[in-house]
Motif scaffolding. Structure first.
Motif, PDB file in Angstrom:
ATOM      1  N   LEU B 163       0.826  -1.205   0.000  1.00 17.92           N
ATOM      2  CA  LEU B 163       0.000   0.000   0.000  1.00 17.92           C
ATOM      3  C   LEU B 163       0.869   1.268   0.000  1.00 17.92           C
ATOM      4  O   LEU B 163       0.569   2.235  -0.707  1.00 17.92           O
ATOM      5  N   ALA B 164       1.922   1.219   0.774  1.00 18.01           N
ATOM      6  CA  ALA B 164       2.834   2.364   0.789  1.00 18.01           C
ATOM      7  C   ALA B 164       3.463   2.560  -0.593  1.00 18.01           C
ATOM      8  O   ALA B 164       3.618   3.695  -1.073  1.00 18.01           O
ATOM      9  N   ASP B 165       3.799   1.457  -1.224  1.00 18.32           N
ATOM     10  CA  ASP B 165       4.339   1.550  -2.585  1.00 18.32           C
ATOM     11  C   ASP B 165       3.350   2.236  -3.511  1.00 18.32           C
ATOM     12  O   ASP B 165       3.729   3.059  -4.347  1.00 18.32           O
ATOM     13  N   VAL B 166       2.093   1.882  -3.366  1.00 10.62           N
ATOM     14  CA  VAL B 166       1.084   2.483  -4.237  1.00 10.62           C
ATOM     15  C   VAL B 166       1.030   3.997  -4.037  1.00 10.62           C
ATOM     16  O   VAL B 166       1.015   4.765  -5.006  1.00 10.62           O
ATOM     17  N   LEU B 167       1.029   4.409  -2.793  1.00 11.08           N
ATOM     18  CA  LEU B 167       0.993   5.847  -2.517  1.00 11.08           C
ATOM     19  C   LEU B 167       2.193   6.561  -3.131  1.00 11.08           C
ATOM     20  O   LEU B 167       2.071   7.580  -3.812  1.00 11.08           O
ATOM     21  N   TRP B 168       3.320   6.007  -2.853  1.00 10.69           N
ATOM     22  CA  TRP B 168       4.551   6.611  -3.336  1.00 10.69           C
ATOM     23  C   TRP B 168       4.610   6.612  -4.866  1.00 10.69           C
ATOM     24  O   TRP B 168       4.953   7.608  -5.508  1.00 10.69           O
ATOM     25  N   ALA B 169       4.249   5.491  -5.442  1.00 11.54           N
ATOM     26  CA  ALA B 169       4.273   5.366  -6.900  1.00 11.54           C
ATOM     27  C   ALA B 169       3.295   6.339  -7.535  1.00 11.54           C
ATOM     28  O   ALA B 169       3.570   6.932  -8.582  1.00 11.54           O
ATOM     29  N   THR B 170       2.165   6.496  -6.907  1.00 11.21           N
ATOM     30  CA  THR B 170       1.183   7.426  -7.454  1.00 11.21           C
ATOM     31  C   THR B 170       1.752   8.847  -7.463  1.00 11.21           C
ATOM     32  O   THR B 170       1.582   9.597  -8.424  1.00 11.21           O
ATOM     33  N   TYR B 171       2.434   9.159  -6.393  1.00 11.12           N
ATOM     34  CA  TYR B 171       3.070  10.472  -6.321  1.00 11.12           C
ATOM     35  C   TYR B 171       4.037  10.655  -7.485  1.00 11.12           C
ATOM     36  O   TYR B 171       3.930  11.604  -8.280  1.00 11.12           O
TER      37      TYR B 171
END
Lengths: 209, 209, 209, 209
Positions: B163-171
């Motif tokens: 989930l953290a990856d998703v947030l970061w990747a989205t950024y």
DNA sequence: TATGAATGAGGTTTCATTCAT
DNA sequence: TATGAATGAAACCTCATTCAT
């Protein structure tokens, strides 16, 4: 088949051979570290020959991006008119994204990296136009589906272009982020599950209550 | 203030001047097209002087990334222990992301681009370690918040790291994608609204039913 | 001792410190790879100070050669008037050569290497003159002994200058050759026995039948 | 003669042209002061072309040394099996030495200078190996003859390797010493007589009583 | 059409030397 | 006298691109 045509075909075949060689070299070395000489040698041609098919290194590289972008666009477009729900359509987008990633991850990564000031400024107008054409084709298809969802009251009301941007950006972000994490930490490639997760979240978020 | 200290300060000031000049040049030209000569000239120094403050071009460039990464990391960390709901915390992440983007968009873009094979391979171990350090600091903070959300039953159960990856990747994805759209189509910068939208969707998607 | 004198002495001391530092650095790195910065740092001075004592790098280096040459010359000269046979005198030369080699092999090697077109052309006339002075002093002493040997009928009749050249050249040759063999094959230093052998052969060869 | 062969020959010719230009420049300027640009210009080529034939400056320089060393080695080897006395063989060595010196004194001087720490450390293993190969070939031949002399009771009993070292070192020493004297005092070149004298002395010294 | 040797501009980097303090 | 930050010339080397064959 006339001689003209055969020649044409032969030429196209040669072009593809060069592109294949270029793909391999760019993937491993990146744009700047790849040399025309190495690409030529991998294509079993001489450096000079490359310039009969591509104006310069830049365009050879961009041709690869355009190829994959064209493919991506056409796959995305196929989804639009399918007889399935909009949620499923977005799910299909996700699958297309995953497939394309798995088909040629490195050029895709290059594609996303390409689109930065440094590289973009040196492209010929012609190539630039093609890039835009294919890029917007995919984008339009996504917008259409999002719009459909909104119109049908399935998705939250919001600007469809912006929503399409989010989908596309998430795709690019996951691909790049996971790639860089892999490089930094020697982890394995987990683009697929991350992409799944991201899209599941977004689809859920998209839904109108 | 003793002489030692004044000298120290003077030296730091000079370092910052170089970094500022470098930021401008790298932003416009990208890493490869930027030349040390141009950076030096913009800093009103001679080329040789740059090498008194930075070992080489690579390290000058990476210093910029590390600076912003460190800033980003510390801002992200501040969010973790605030006395607000997890949803609000994720919202704050979004705000931090936006702020950092607005503070120095070009280097942030460079930072995300940097993390590709080509560039990453040439970094000294030392610099690499710092990059990892700051990168993982931010990442850990995000993970902590996601985890808190899951533990409290507010977020859907899922792997917190992913989930953290998703947030970061989205950024990263939004920043890069919008930047490239801007370059391709001469559009204006709409990172902020896109980032807002993306995070709203994801936060909504994150919620446990 | 007046103030003037003390200052003079202090200055000379400082000069020697620099020379000592330079000797160490040049020995390890060779002329070109040695940097003024490193020499300064080893002498616990700043680079600029070096230039108060020596006009440039070249002259700093040559000063070392002149020092050892002066020492060699004075040791050689002491042999001339000793109350021993000419054969013994030549034997003493050999011992002086060995002693000097053992005292500072690396500068001696540098000295012999120095005397090649590349370096020699850049010297100031003044330094050049000193170099000649000390060089010819040693040479003259050797000639004198050889001449004595010929006059006494102990040595074969031949041109004394040429014989002196042979002695001197053999010295240089053995030192350089053994040094290079050591570097090429990781052998140990066998200058001393080789020098002994060479001189024994030559002394034997020198004898009139 | 096929096209392949002609091209090969053409390429070799070009290589030789570069070597010739390099020889001239290195001779006058020495390794460090010589520039690739000057060599290129003397060969009427562009700097880049040099790098098609030689990996770098170092290797271009060393190629010259290897060439002459190979020649020297093969000439020395020819002496070993001739049907003449060992004394005559050593005399032949002297002649070979003289011939090689007269053929290309400047590179020979460079060769002897080359073999100093500074330069030796930067050579590629491959070049280093070649250098050793040719160097030891000549050396072995000399040793063989010295050994023959000892075995036949013509030469004094001594370690043949050491005796060979003396011969070789004397050669190097005379060449370097006379060269430097010439440079220092503007004298004429008297390597030949000095070499003759030195070898006569040594041959005489070598003889068993 | 294909070759591949040659080009040469241009970049990074080093380091002896200077000069204001 | 001593400093040491700054200089800037100059060198090596790369490689996209050209052009005579």
């Amino acid at each position: 088949m006339g001689i003209q045509e055969r020649k044409q075909r032969e030429k196209e075949r040669r072009r593809q051979e060069i592109l294949t060689a270029a793909r391999e070299v760019f993937s491993v070395k990146g744009f700047n570290s790849a040399t025309m000489e190495e690409i030529a040698s991998k294509a079993e041609l001489s450096p000079g020959t490359l310039y009969l098919y591509f104006k310069n290194k830049e365009e050879l590289h961009t041709s690869l991006s355009i190829d994959i972008l064209a493919h991506l666009g056409s796959e995305i477009e196929k989804v639009v008119d399918q007889d399935i729900s909009v949620e499923e359509k977005v799910g299909r987008f996700r699958d297309v994204f995953i497939n394309v990633y798995e088909y040629d991850s490195s050029i895709l990564i290059n594609l996303f990296h390409l689109q930065s000031g440094e590289t973009l400024h040196n492209l010929s107008d012609e190539v630039m136009k093609e890039l835009k054409k294919y890029s917007s084709r995919a984008h339009r298809a996504i917008i259409a589906v999002v719009k459909e969802g909104i119109d049908k009251g399935v998705f939250t009301e919001d600007h469809p272009v912006a929503l399409a941007d989010v989908l596309w950006a998430t795709y690019a972000g996951v691909v790049l982020w996971v790639d860089s994490k892999r490089l930094l930490n020697d982890e394995k490639d987990f683009v697929k599950p991350t992409l799944k997760l991201a899209f599941d979240l977004i689809i859920k978020g998209l839904k109108a209550e």
